[in-house]
Design a protein around this motif. Structure first.
Motif, PDB file in Angstrom:
ATOM      1  N   GLU A   1      35.200  11.277  26.604  1.00  0.00           N
ATOM      2  CA  GLU A   1      34.311  11.790  27.648  1.00  0.00           C
ATOM      3  C   GLU A   1      33.147  12.561  27.019  1.00  0.00           C
ATOM      4  OE1 GLU A   1      34.391  15.318  28.567  1.00  0.00           O
ATOM      5  OE2 GLU A   1      35.769  15.686  26.943  1.00  0.00           O
ATOM      6  N   LYS A   2      32.105  12.764  27.819  1.00  0.00           N
ATOM      7  CA  LYS A   2      30.836  13.303  27.333  1.00  0.00           C
ATOM      8  C   LYS A   2      30.962  14.693  26.705  1.00  0.00           C
ATOM      9  CE  LYS A   2      26.206  14.575  28.859  1.00  0.00           C
ATOM     10  NZ  LYS A   2      25.350  14.756  30.031  1.00  0.00           N
ATOM     11  N   THR A   3      31.729  15.579  27.298  1.00  0.00           N
ATOM     12  CA  THR A   3      31.853  16.931  26.752  1.00  0.00           C
ATOM     13  C   THR A   3      32.377  16.888  25.322  1.00  0.00           C
ATOM     14  OG1 THR A   3      32.203  17.874  28.949  1.00  0.00           O
ATOM     15  CG2 THR A   3      32.923  19.196  27.074  1.00  0.00           C
TER      16      THR A   3
ATOM     17  N   VAL B   1      21.059  26.226  17.567  1.00  0.00           N
ATOM     18  CA  VAL B   1      21.990  26.978  18.413  1.00  0.00           C
ATOM     19  C   VAL B   1      21.661  26.834  19.898  1.00  0.00           C
ATOM     20  CG1 VAL B   1      22.616  28.623  16.623  1.00  0.00           C
ATOM     21  CG2 VAL B   1      20.691  29.122  18.118  1.00  0.00           C
ATOM     22  N   TRP B   2      20.406  26.539  20.220  1.00  0.00           N
ATOM     23  CA  TRP B   2      20.015  26.413  21.622  1.00  0.00           C
ATOM     24  C   TRP B   2      20.297  25.025  22.194  1.00  0.00           C
ATOM     25  CZ3 TRP B   2      16.687  22.434  22.020  1.00  0.00           C
ATOM     26  CH2 TRP B   2      15.868  22.145  20.927  1.00  0.00           C
ATOM     27  N   PHE B   3      20.900  24.135  21.410  1.00  0.00           N
ATOM     28  CA  PHE B   3      21.193  22.782  21.863  1.00  0.00           C
ATOM     29  C   PHE B   3      21.923  22.816  23.204  1.00  0.00           C
ATOM     30  CE2 PHE B   3      24.338  19.214  21.769  1.00  0.00           C
ATOM     31  CZ  PHE B   3      23.450  18.217  22.100  1.00  0.00           C
ATOM     32  N   GLY B   4      21.378  22.115  24.187  1.00  0.00           N
ATOM     33  CA  GLY B   4      21.870  22.177  25.561  1.00  0.00           C
ATOM     34  C   GLY B   4      23.009  21.256  25.924  1.00  0.00           C
ATOM     35  N   ARG B   5      23.532  20.490  24.967  1.00  0.00           N
ATOM     36  CA  ARG B   5      24.664  19.596  25.209  1.00  0.00           C
ATOM     37  C   ARG B   5      24.409  18.618  26.353  1.00  0.00           C
ATOM     38  NH1 ARG B   5      29.869  21.881  22.713  1.00  0.00           N
ATOM     39  NH2 ARG B   5      29.040  23.563  21.459  1.00  0.00           N
ATOM     40  N   ASN B   6      23.201  18.060  26.345  1.00  0.00           N
ATOM     41  CA  ASN B   6      22.871  16.993  27.290  1.00  0.00           C
ATOM     42  C   ASN B   6      22.057  15.945  26.545  1.00  0.00           C
ATOM     43  OD1 ASN B   6      19.893  17.523  27.675  1.00  0.00           O
ATOM     44  ND2 ASN B   6      20.698  19.480  28.419  1.00  0.00           N
ATOM     45  N   TRP B   7      21.859  14.786  27.174  1.00  0.00           N
ATOM     46  CA  TRP B   7      21.205  13.661  26.496  1.00  0.00           C
ATOM     47  C   TRP B   7      19.775  13.974  26.078  1.00  0.00           C
ATOM     48  CZ3 TRP B   7      24.856  11.010  24.740  1.00  0.00           C
ATOM     49  CH2 TRP B   7      25.988  10.712  25.484  1.00  0.00           C
ATOM     50  N   ASP B   8      19.008  14.619  26.940  1.00  0.00           N
ATOM     51  CA  ASP B   8      17.612  14.942  26.597  1.00  0.00           C
ATOM     52  C   ASP B   8      17.541  15.894  25.410  1.00  0.00           C
ATOM     53  OD1 ASP B   8      16.542  13.339  28.598  1.00  0.00           O
ATOM     54  OD2 ASP B   8      16.445  14.972  30.053  1.00  0.00           O
ATOM     55  N   ALA B   9      18.397  16.900  25.410  1.00  0.00           N
ATOM     56  CA  ALA B   9      18.404  17.862  24.300  1.00  0.00           C
ATOM     57  C   ALA B   9      18.815  17.180  23.004  1.00  0.00           C
ATOM     58  CB  ALA B   9      19.352  19.022  24.619  1.00  0.00           C
ATOM     59  N   LEU B  10      19.797  16.273  23.064  1.00  0.00           N
ATOM     60  CA  LEU B  10      20.216  15.555  21.858  1.00  0.00           C
ATOM     61  C   LEU B  10      19.072  14.707  21.320  1.00  0.00           C
ATOM     62  CD1 LEU B  10      22.452  14.915  19.842  1.00  0.00           C
ATOM     63  CD2 LEU B  10      23.204  13.077  21.387  1.00  0.00           C
ATOM     64  N   ALA B  11      18.385  14.004  22.207  1.00  0.00           N
ATOM     65  CA  ALA B  11      17.248  13.178  21.783  1.00  0.00           C
ATOM     66  C   ALA B  11      16.175  14.031  21.117  1.00  0.00           C
ATOM     67  CB  ALA B  11      16.668  12.423  22.980  1.00  0.00           C
ATOM     68  N   ASP B  12      15.836  15.147  21.731  1.00  0.00           N
ATOM     69  CA  ASP B  12      14.804  16.035  21.177  1.00  0.00           C
ATOM     70  C   ASP B  12      15.214  16.586  19.812  1.00  0.00           C
ATOM     71  OD1 ASP B  12      13.274  15.625  23.449  1.00  0.00           O
ATOM     72  OD2 ASP B  12      13.820  17.548  24.373  1.00  0.00           O
ATOM     73  N   CYS B  13      16.455  17.060  19.710  1.00  0.00           N
ATOM     74  CA  CYS B  13      16.922  17.655  18.452  1.00  0.00           C
ATOM     75  C   CYS B  13      16.975  16.627  17.329  1.00  0.00           C
ATOM     76  CB  CYS B  13      18.291  18.290  18.646  1.00  0.00           C
ATOM     77  SG  CYS B  13      18.271  19.748  19.717  1.00  0.00           S
ATOM     78  N   LEU B  14      17.443  15.421  17.620  1.00  0.00           N
ATOM     79  CA  LEU B  14      17.504  14.394  16.587  1.00  0.00           C
ATOM     80  C   LEU B  14      16.113  13.958  16.145  1.00  0.00           C
ATOM     81  CD1 LEU B  14      20.482  12.193  17.823  1.00  0.00           C
ATOM     82  CD2 LEU B  14      20.459  13.826  15.917  1.00  0.00           C
TER      83      LEU B  14
ATOM     84  N   GLU C   1      33.832   5.322  28.749  1.00  0.00           N
ATOM     85  CA  GLU C   1      32.589   5.746  29.411  1.00  0.00           C
ATOM     86  C   GLU C   1      31.444   4.812  29.024  1.00  0.00           C
ATOM     87  OE1 GLU C   1      32.282   8.044  31.642  1.00  0.00           O
ATOM     88  OE2 GLU C   1      34.247   9.001  31.458  1.00  0.00           O
ATOM     89  N   PRO C   2      31.463   3.562  29.489  1.00  0.00           N
ATOM     90  CA  PRO C   2      30.440   2.602  29.043  1.00  0.00           C
ATOM     91  C   PRO C   2      29.011   3.023  29.385  1.00  0.00           C
ATOM     92  CG  PRO C   2      31.781   1.677  30.820  1.00  0.00           C
ATOM     93  CD  PRO C   2      32.417   2.963  30.414  1.00  0.00           C
ATOM     94  N   ASP C   3      28.805   3.665  30.525  1.00  0.00           N
ATOM     95  CA  ASP C   3      27.448   4.103  30.878  1.00  0.00           C
ATOM     96  C   ASP C   3      26.971   5.217  29.949  1.00  0.00           C
ATOM     97  OD1 ASP C   3      27.386   2.235  32.925  1.00  0.00           O
ATOM     98  OD2 ASP C   3      27.955   3.689  34.468  1.00  0.00           O
ATOM     99  N   ASP C   4      27.849   6.186  29.679  1.00  0.00           N
ATOM    100  CA  ASP C   4      27.480   7.265  28.759  1.00  0.00           C
ATOM    101  C   ASP C   4      27.290   6.738  27.339  1.00  0.00           C
ATOM    102  OD1 ASP C   4      27.276   9.307  30.571  1.00  0.00           O
ATOM    103  OD2 ASP C   4      29.195  10.243  30.072  1.00  0.00           O
TER     104      ASP C   4
ATOM    105  N   GLN D   1      23.617   5.392  22.838  1.00  0.00           N
ATOM    106  CA  GLN D   1      22.921   4.427  21.988  1.00  0.00           C
ATOM    107  C   GLN D   1      21.407   4.476  22.216  1.00  0.00           C
ATOM    108  OE1 GLN D   1      25.104   0.525  21.300  1.00  0.00           O
ATOM    109  NE2 GLN D   1      26.060   1.299  23.190  1.00  0.00           N
ATOM    110  N   GLU D   2      20.982   4.639  23.458  1.00  0.00           N
ATOM    111  CA  GLU D   2      19.557   4.764  23.742  1.00  0.00           C
ATOM    112  C   GLU D   2      18.983   6.019  23.094  1.00  0.00           C
ATOM    113  OE1 GLU D   2      18.594   4.461  27.926  1.00  0.00           O
ATOM    114  OE2 GLU D   2      20.021   2.809  28.163  1.00  0.00           O
ATOM    115  N   VAL D   3      19.722   7.127  23.156  1.00  0.00           N
ATOM    116  CA  VAL D   3      19.278   8.377  22.533  1.00  0.00           C
ATOM    117  C   VAL D   3      19.153   8.197  21.030  1.00  0.00           C
ATOM    118  CG1 VAL D   3      20.024  10.734  21.977  1.00  0.00           C
ATOM    119  CG2 VAL D   3      20.076   9.932  24.342  1.00  0.00           C
TER     120      VAL D   3
END
Length: 122
Positions: A16-18, A32-45, A66-69, A74-76
């Motif tokens: 699961e995503k968490t 440390v401010w990473f928001g644990r969401n897809w947008d934040a992961l994309a930005d940080c990477l 979780e095929p959608d997640d 993969q998109e991120v």
């Protein structure tokens, strides 16, 4: 950037995503401010300060649960690799990279896999 210096993102046991985001926090140099969401992961990477290769292992259970997640992950990874200022490569291990009978990767919360099937050879 050399494959020998790759960071391993071990997803064994993640369904699961968490848990996926928790593994990212443990394995990747995220702020440390990473928001644990897809947008934040994309930005940080995309904003990594040095070239990096990430090898994603043990992802099959997450992809199935979780095929959608997993499609979003993969998109991120793909978008971050395309837009990274320093150079980012994300590789998906199809198997054989890791020894499932050894101790889990550092930072993994998974127990070691048994060296043989229960009841075999006893």
């Amino acid at each position: 950037m050399a494959l020998d210096d790759a960071v391993v993102l071990d997803l064994h046991g993640v369904t699961e995503k968490t848990a996926f985001m928790d593994r990212c926090v443990r394995a990747l140099p995220l702020p440390v401010w990473f928001g644990r969401n897809w947008d934040a992961l994309a930005d940080c990477l995309a904003d990594l300060r040095a070239p990096m290769a990430i090898v994603v292992t043990g992802w099959h259970a997450y992809a199935e649960a979780e095929p959608d997640d997993w499609a979003l992950a993969q998109e991120v990874f793909s978008a971050a690799a395309r837009t990274s200022r320093q150079g980012l490569a994300v590789l998906l291990s199809l198997g054989g990279w890791e020894d499932r009978t050894s101790t889990p990767a550092q930072g993994s919360d998974d127990p070691p896999a048994p060296s043989r099937a229960p009841g075999v050879g006893e």
